[in-house]
Design a protein around this motif. Structure first.
Motif, PDB file in Angstrom:
ATOM      1  N   PRO A 191      85.062  44.598  -6.259  1.00 30.34           N
ATOM      2  CA  PRO A 191      85.160  46.028  -7.295  1.00 30.34           C
ATOM      3  C   PRO A 191      86.829  46.384  -6.987  1.00 30.34           C
ATOM      4  CG  PRO A 191      83.311  45.768  -6.416  1.00 30.34           C
ATOM      5  CD  PRO A 191      83.618  45.154  -5.861  1.00 30.34           C
ATOM      6  N   ILE A 192      86.720  46.783  -6.523  1.00 27.05           N
ATOM      7  CA  ILE A 192      88.801  47.361  -5.950  1.00 27.05           C
ATOM      8  C   ILE A 192      89.748  46.804  -6.910  1.00 27.05           C
ATOM      9  CG2 ILE A 192      90.294  48.476  -4.410  1.00 27.05           C
ATOM     10  CD1 ILE A 192      87.694  48.766  -2.761  1.00 27.05           C
ATOM     11  N   VAL A 193      90.100  45.262  -6.342  1.00 28.01           N
ATOM     12  CA  VAL A 193      90.666  44.583  -6.921  1.00 28.01           C
ATOM     13  C   VAL A 193      90.036  44.303  -8.161  1.00 28.01           C
ATOM     14  CG1 VAL A 193      91.919  42.385  -6.560  1.00 28.01           C
ATOM     15  CG2 VAL A 193      90.815  43.599  -4.651  1.00 28.01           C
ATOM     16  N   GLY A 194      89.471  44.225  -9.241  1.00 32.20           N
ATOM     17  CA  GLY A 194      88.872  43.622 -10.197  1.00 32.20           C
ATOM     18  C   GLY A 194      89.329  44.760 -11.414  1.00 32.20           C
ATOM     19  N   ASN A 195      88.460  46.402 -10.447  1.00 30.86           N
ATOM     20  CA  ASN A 195      89.474  47.547 -12.048  1.00 30.86           C
ATOM     21  C   ASN A 195      89.597  47.861 -11.191  1.00 30.86           C
ATOM     22  OD1 ASN A 195      86.304  46.526 -12.586  1.00 30.86           O
ATOM     23  ND2 ASN A 195      85.473  47.831 -11.083  1.00 30.86           N
ATOM     24  N   ALA A 196      91.598  47.526 -10.736  1.00 29.14           N
ATOM     25  CA  ALA A 196      91.983  48.462 -10.100  1.00 29.14           C
ATOM     26  C   ALA A 196      93.421  48.970 -11.702  1.00 29.14           C
ATOM     27  CB  ALA A 196      92.914  47.561  -9.649  1.00 29.14           C
ATOM     28  N   ALA A 197      93.438  48.389 -12.825  1.00 26.31           N
ATOM     29  CA  ALA A 197      94.016  48.908 -13.847  1.00 26.31           C
ATOM     30  C   ALA A 197      93.001  50.404 -14.086  1.00 26.31           C
ATOM     31  CB  ALA A 197      94.013  48.123 -14.529  1.00 26.31           C
ATOM     32  N   GLU A 198      91.530  49.643 -14.327  1.00 24.40           N
ATOM     33  CA  GLU A 198      90.669  50.672 -14.260  1.00 24.40           C
ATOM     34  C   GLU A 198      90.962  52.356 -13.573  1.00 24.40           C
ATOM     35  OE1 GLU A 198      85.641  50.728 -14.185  1.00 24.40           O
ATOM     36  OE2 GLU A 198      86.542  49.925 -16.110  1.00 24.40           O
ATOM     37  N   HIS A 199      90.428  52.237 -12.279  1.00 20.36           N
ATOM     38  CA  HIS A 199      90.904  52.896 -11.314  1.00 20.36           C
ATOM     39  C   HIS A 199      92.542  54.117 -11.793  1.00 20.36           C
ATOM     40  CE1 HIS A 199      88.395  50.326  -8.443  1.00 20.36           C
ATOM     41  NE2 HIS A 199      87.136  50.508  -9.625  1.00 20.36           N
ATOM     42  N   ALA A 200      93.670  53.507 -11.861  1.00 20.98           N
ATOM     43  CA  ALA A 200      94.022  53.884 -11.985  1.00 20.98           C
ATOM     44  C   ALA A 200      95.276  54.828 -13.204  1.00 20.98           C
ATOM     45  CB  ALA A 200      95.602  52.635 -12.189  1.00 20.98           C
ATOM     46  N   ALA A 201      94.007  54.019 -14.213  1.00 19.41           N
ATOM     47  CA  ALA A 201      93.643  54.781 -15.847  1.00 19.41           C
ATOM     48  C   ALA A 201      92.846  56.561 -15.386  1.00 19.41           C
ATOM     49  CB  ALA A 201      93.553  53.819 -17.091  1.00 19.41           C
ATOM     50  N   ALA A 202      92.492  55.794 -14.271  1.00 21.86           N
ATOM     51  CA  ALA A 202      91.197  57.198 -14.394  1.00 21.86           C
ATOM     52  C   ALA A 202      92.148  58.143 -13.465  1.00 21.86           C
ATOM     53  CB  ALA A 202      90.169  57.165 -13.878  1.00 21.86           C
ATOM     54  N   ILE A 203      92.981  57.682 -12.901  1.00 21.15           N
ATOM     55  CA  ILE A 203      93.539  58.582 -11.854  1.00 21.15           C
ATOM     56  C   ILE A 203      94.987  59.474 -12.730  1.00 21.15           C
ATOM     57  CG2 ILE A 203      95.304  58.965  -9.716  1.00 21.15           C
ATOM     58  CD1 ILE A 203      93.683  56.380  -8.326  1.00 21.15           C
ATOM     59  N   ILE A 204      95.413  58.490 -13.917  1.00 20.23           N
ATOM     60  CA  ILE A 204      96.292  59.023 -14.491  1.00 20.23           C
ATOM     61  C   ILE A 204      95.621  60.664 -15.700  1.00 20.23           C
ATOM     62  CG2 ILE A 204      98.162  58.242 -15.992  1.00 20.23           C
ATOM     63  CD1 ILE A 204      98.470  55.564 -15.044  1.00 20.23           C
ATOM     64  N   PHE A 205      95.015  59.866 -15.982  1.00 18.40           N
ATOM     65  CA  PHE A 205      94.301  60.955 -16.545  1.00 18.40           C
ATOM     66  C   PHE A 205      94.004  61.920 -16.610  1.00 18.40           C
ATOM     67  CE2 PHE A 205      93.537  57.440 -20.017  1.00 18.40           C
ATOM     68  CZ  PHE A 205      94.098  57.737 -21.284  1.00 18.40           C
ATOM     69  N   ALA A 206      93.203  61.505 -15.163  1.00 19.58           N
ATOM     70  CA  ALA A 206      93.138  63.266 -14.025  1.00 19.58           C
ATOM     71  C   ALA A 206      94.119  63.920 -13.734  1.00 19.58           C
ATOM     72  CB  ALA A 206      92.050  62.054 -12.683  1.00 19.58           C
ATOM     73  N   LEU A 207      95.091  63.617 -13.078  1.00 18.66           N
ATOM     74  CA  LEU A 207      96.386  64.215 -13.146  1.00 18.66           C
ATOM     75  C   LEU A 207      96.804  65.361 -14.667  1.00 18.66           C
ATOM     76  CD1 LEU A 207      97.808  61.525 -11.028  1.00 18.66           C
ATOM     77  CD2 LEU A 207      96.923  63.363 -10.151  1.00 18.66           C
ATOM     78  N   LYS A 208      96.635  64.390 -15.823  1.00 16.89           N
ATOM     79  CA  LYS A 208      96.854  64.981 -16.799  1.00 16.89           C
ATOM     80  C   LYS A 208      95.697  66.538 -17.191  1.00 16.89           C
ATOM     81  CE  LYS A 208      99.758  61.174 -18.508  1.00 16.89           C
ATOM     82  NZ  LYS A 208     100.022  59.955 -19.862  1.00 16.89           N
ATOM     83  N   ASN A 209      95.064  66.270 -16.235  1.00 16.54           N
ATOM     84  CA  ASN A 209      93.957  66.885 -16.334  1.00 16.54           C
ATOM     85  C   ASN A 209      93.000  66.698 -17.215  1.00 16.54           C
ATOM     86  OD1 ASN A 209      91.740  69.645 -15.524  1.00 16.54           O
ATOM     87  ND2 ASN A 209      93.276  70.862 -16.623  1.00 16.54           N
ATOM     88  N   LYS A 210      93.196  66.039 -17.781  1.00 18.54           N
ATOM     89  CA  LYS A 210      92.247  65.338 -18.555  1.00 18.54           C
ATOM     90  C   LYS A 210      90.334  65.132 -18.478  1.00 18.54           C
ATOM     91  CE  LYS A 210      95.613  64.886 -22.242  1.00 18.54           C
ATOM     92  NZ  LYS A 210      95.478  63.192 -23.357  1.00 18.54           N
ATOM     93  N   LEU A 211      89.730  64.924 -17.846  1.00 21.10           N
ATOM     94  CA  LEU A 211      88.876  64.890 -16.725  1.00 21.10           C
ATOM     95  C   LEU A 211      87.604  64.082 -17.871  1.00 21.10           C
ATOM     96  CD1 LEU A 211      88.153  67.681 -14.000  1.00 21.10           C
ATOM     97  CD2 LEU A 211      89.913  65.511 -13.653  1.00 21.10           C
ATOM     98  N   ASP A 212      87.568  64.392 -19.178  1.00 22.82           N
ATOM     99  CA  ASP A 212      86.447  64.112 -19.578  1.00 22.82           C
ATOM    100  C   ASP A 212      86.826  62.897 -19.866  1.00 22.82           C
ATOM    101  OD1 ASP A 212      88.852  65.060 -20.872  1.00 22.82           O
ATOM    102  OD2 ASP A 212      87.889  65.406 -22.910  1.00 22.82           O
ATOM    103  N   ILE A 213      88.166  62.237 -20.236  1.00 23.98           N
ATOM    104  CA  ILE A 213      88.956  61.085 -20.062  1.00 23.98           C
ATOM    105  C   ILE A 213      87.594  59.808 -18.955  1.00 23.98           C
ATOM    106  CG2 ILE A 213      90.279  59.405 -20.787  1.00 23.98           C
ATOM    107  CD1 ILE A 213      91.333  61.179 -22.932  1.00 23.98           C
TER     108      ILE A 213
END
Length: 220
Positions: free
Chosen positions: A116-138
């Protein structure tokens, strides 16, 4: 939480040996699978139709909203990517046992933690990027959405497909797996329903995941 209940009940019934008939767990799993799919369909209708405004992320007006692909183009490439993922998944599953033996770790650790860590790396990165932009809903939609799909859609669908194929697949996850599933659902539900986050909650989630990984590392 509803999916966690659907997993815990058949598992608890199996562990206690209180089933009325030998196929009670299988029957219960099939009934629960149909109910979960009904709930998932209702969730999609709720999200896309009746209460769509609750799930629309706050986007900047300066963002480019032009579509790169049309509807049929998106469907085509989705189908192509799905075929590639299916082939790669077969190769990956076949390589798990060899990797587990060479690394000296249980198969379930690779399947639950590493893949799951390797396979969802892009998804994890996208979630972190949106969280840093204060878009927690996304960010929450990305982080929790796939888990919701697996729990409410994929698992019940597998049970029903196995039923159609004459295979006795039930939702008995065994004791340890059901306990980890239920506890993680509880933790995520408690944290995400507060409406705000802080660094301490993030630390709690990281420690919880570390404990989960450690448990599966010594799981037989």
């Amino acid at each position: 939480m509803l999916a966690a209940m659907a997993v815990v009940f058949p598992t608890a019934l199996s562990l206690t040996g209180a089933q009325l008939h030998s196929n009670s767990i299988l029957l219960l799993s099939r009934v629960m699978s149909m109910l979960l799919l009904v709930v998932y369909g209702a969730f999609l209708y709720f999200q896309l139709m009746t209460h769509r405004h609750l799930f629309e992320g706050m986007e900047d007006d300066s963002e480019d909203n032009d579509f790169v692909l049309g509807f049929w183009g998106a469907i085509f490439w989705l189908g192509v990517i799905t075929v590639f993922i299916a082939v790669l998944s077969e190769i990956m599953v076949a390589a798990i046992e060899g990797a587990a033996d060479s690394w000296g770790v249980p198969d379930i650790f690779i399947g639950v933690i590493i893949i799951p860590i390797v396979g969802n790396a892009a998804e994890h990165a996208a979630a972190i990027i949106f969280a840093l932009k204060n878009k927690l809903d996304i960010a929450l939609g990305i982080a929790v959405g796939s888990s919701t799909q697996i729990a409410l859609s994929v698992i019940p669908t597998c049970v029903l497909i196995a039923w159609a194929m004459g295979q006795p697949l039930d939702m008995n996850f065994e004791g340890y797996e059901a306990a980890t599933f239920f506890s993680t659902c509880m933790l995520v539900t408690i944290i995400t329903t507060q409406g705000q986050t802080n660094w301490l909650q993030g630390l709690v989630l990281i420690v919880a995941y570390t404990l989960l990984a450690a448990g599966f590392l010594v799981h037989k």
